[in-house]
Scaffold this active site. Structure first.
Site, mmCIF file in Angstrom:
data_model
loop_
_atom_site.group_PDB
_atom_site.id
_atom_site.type_symbol
_atom_site.label_atom_id
_atom_site.label_comp_id
_atom_site.label_asym_id
_atom_site.label_seq_id
_atom_site.Cartn_x
_atom_site.Cartn_y
_atom_site.Cartn_z
ATOM 1 N N ASP A 221 0.858 -1.181 0.000
ATOM 2 C CA ASP A 221 0.000 0.000 0.000
ATOM 3 C C ASP A 221 0.902 1.241 0.000
ATOM 4 O OD1 ASP A 221 -2.375 1.572 0.340
ATOM 5 O OD2 ASP A 221 -1.837 1.811 2.432
ATOM 6 N N ASP B 96 -8.906 0.051 2.285
ATOM 7 C CA ASP B 96 -8.891 0.541 0.899
ATOM 8 C C ASP B 96 -10.172 0.165 0.170
ATOM 9 O OD1 ASP B 96 -6.469 1.595 1.343
ATOM 10 O OD2 ASP B 96 -5.405 0.610 -0.299
ATOM 11 N N THR C 132 -3.056 5.272 -4.022
ATOM 12 C CA THR C 132 -1.973 6.017 -3.363
ATOM 13 C C THR C 132 -0.627 5.800 -4.057
ATOM 14 O OG1 THR C 132 -1.878 4.182 -1.811
ATOM 15 C CG2 THR C 132 -3.001 6.146 -1.075
ATOM 16 N N THR C 133 -0.446 4.603 -4.640
ATOM 17 C CA THR C 133 0.800 4.352 -5.386
ATOM 18 C C THR C 133 0.735 5.054 -6.741
ATOM 19 O OG1 THR C 133 0.767 2.169 -4.353
ATOM 20 C CG2 THR C 133 2.406 2.519 -6.057
#
Length: 535
Positions: A68, A403, A101-102
């Site tokens: 994550d 998530d 988020t990545t």
């Protein structure tokens, strides 16, 4: 000597021969961009369903295994100020959308790389920054054009998008269990009066070691990972429970200031003990008088919330006791039970109690938990009990579930779906490249260069899946040029397919917030031309 003296004023009086050294500014920009790109490259390998995981070892020996982006960057000790901006960027994406988020960090890194090549070619940073702003506005319009409207009653589509989010996680093999669980828990806390608002604090995740992730379950009620206090042999199961949440202590009162009381003989000592007994017994009688048979006692800092004597009297009165309830859990508990917290024994009244069909202690793995089910007039909350064979798996399952919950929340807030698998990025890149040809001058050149930066997502997806990125991205571009806007990279088959048919979809909000936040962060880094350290 006189000749030199005469030459100086002539040089200073001439206005045309001024020279400004821009070397330092360029160096500062380059340092910032390279530092930020280093952070982006660190998480780049963990993008997508075939992305690698990172093992994070902290100084105190704690180990975390995750892929994550937000977690990896939060745990990294980044010292360079511009690189810290990328950590904040992934945190903003986590707050805004919860997923991607990545993606947002990889996008920012790619945009910075292209910006650096533009700056090296002599383009002014302000021109690049303005081009980025226009690009982000246009990109959001393109994404809206690709989006598919969604109805909340279409549970199947919600589950598919939650499963897409889970597929890139360590616990991806359990996505068939966790995705429906995430959808059901979010839909159960949506308030019909405010249908587009979801507060994820209403979904409580309780972690318990033992079993496997397969044993994770959704509980319609409350779960406490503490066992019942039955040192004095009190009940461990109560049906038709009347539940009180109390914030006072059932123990003898203490003096407000530190002082010792000297007792000189046994009669005085007996009197103190008798007074203590009477005090506690009086409290227990008042509690029992309201018909209350389950007590949830808040953790106390000043003195023991319950003593052995009070537990003895409570067990005699057939009252089940759960002690050491955390202060920050009180709000969730009272909302779920639809009752009021009681701060003083004098305010202990029947109307402040909550009602449930059953309160019982259940053996789970190597420990015990308390379940409260069948709550009457239950508030809009839900509890998820996460299980796992070791702490690393449980922690990662909790992050993955968070998530997935965020993805469903995004779909409740903004009811549009979009294809995954690198399809939106390639489509944006293609359409922005076409649009750049219609523009003129420096802006056209900047936008063309920056549009190519968006191809980093499909490129990285195929690279992480062990495919040939150049072949895959070229073929993907070709499909999109022929009008197949939902064509994406199918990493399982290792080829280009219509990604919607493969059920790979994500909320529109994830993609739009990723592009706007990434461009905003890159613009800010480009505008910095000096770093000034102050004491």
């Amino acid at each position: 000597m006189a000749a030199v003296a005469a030459a100086v004023p002539r040089a200073s009086s001439s206005k045309t021969e001024s020279y400004v050294d821009t070397k330092r500014r360029d160096d500062v920009r380059q340092i910032n961009i390279l530092a930020a790109r280093a952070v982006a490259d660190a998480v780049r390998t963990s993008l997508g369903p075939k992305g690698m995981d990172k093992m994070i070892a902290s100084a105190n020996g704690e180990v975390i295994i995750t892929n994550d982006g937000a977690t990896i960057l939060n745990k990294m000790e980044v010292l360079q100020p511009a690189a810290k901006m990328l950590v904040d960027l992934s945190r903003s994406q986590d707050a805004a959308a919860g997923d991607g988020t990545t993606t947002v960090v990889v996008l920012a890194g790619s945009l910075l790389r292209r910006s650096l090549s533009l700056l090296s070619a002599g383009v002014h940073p302000t021109a690049v920054s303005d081009a980025l702003h226009r690009l982000s506005l246009r990109a959001v319009d393109i994404l809206h054009g690709m989006a598919i409207p969604l109805d909340l009653s279409d549970r199947d589509a919600l589950v598919k998008s939650a499963a897409t989010s889970l597929n890139s996680k360590v616990v991806s093999q359990y996505s068939s269990l966790l995705a429906p669980l995430a959808v059901d828990s979010v839909l159960s806390v949506v308030d019909p009066a405010q249908a587009d608002l979801v507060d994820l604090r209403d979904v409580k995740i309780v972690k318990k070691l033992g079993g496997t992730v397969d044993d994770t379950e959704l509980v319609k009620g409350l779960v406490f990972y503490k066992k019942v206090s039955h040192s004095a042999g009190g009940p461990t199961r109560v049906e038709n429970a009347k539940i009180a949440v109390i914030q006072f202590q059932i123990s003898p009162p203490k003096t407000d200031i530190e002082q010792s009381i000297v007792v000189s003989d046994y009669t005085q000592m007996d009197r103190i003990l008798r007074e203590e007994r009477n005090y506690i017994l009086g409290m227990v009688k008042k509690i029992k008088a309201t018909g209350c048979n389950v007590l949830l006692i808040q953790k106390s800092i000043l003195r023991d919330a319950v003593t052995d004597l009070s537990l003895h009297y409570l067990s005699k009165a057939k009252i089940l006791v759960i002690k050491d309830v955390e202060r920050d859990e009180i709000e969730f508990i009272t909302k779920t039970l639809n009752c009021l917290p009681i701060a003083n024994i004098e305010h202990f009244r029947d109307e402040k109690l909550g009602f449930a069909n059953c309160v019982e202690e259940v053996s789970v793995g190597d420990g015990k938990i308390v379940k409260i089910t069948g709550i009457k007039d239950m508030g809009r909350t839900t509890t998820v009990l996460v299980r796992g064979s070791n702490q690393l798996v449980i922690d990662e399952a909790e992050r993955s579930l968070h998530d997935a919950l965020c993805v469903v929340r995004c779909l409740v807030n903004k009811r549009f779906l979009i294809a995954g698998g690198g399809a939106p990025e390639i489509e944006m890149s293609r359409q922005l490249g076409t649009w750049a040809k219609e523009l003129q001058g420096m802006e056209s050149y900047c936008i063309k260069e920056l549009a190519d930066a968006l191809e980093v997502i499909p490129y990285t997806l195929s690279e992480n899946a062990g495919l040939n990125p150049i072949t895959i991205v070229t073929e993907l571009r070709n499909w999109h040029a022929q009008g197949e806007i939902n064509a994406g990279i199918n990493v399982r088959k290792g080829q280009i397919t219509n990604i919607l048919e493969e059920n790979v979809m994500q909320p529109l909000l994830v993609s739009t917030s990723a592009i706007t936040l990434a461009t905003e962060c890159v613009r800010m880094i480009l505008k910095i031309d000096d770093i000034i350290t102050v004491r």
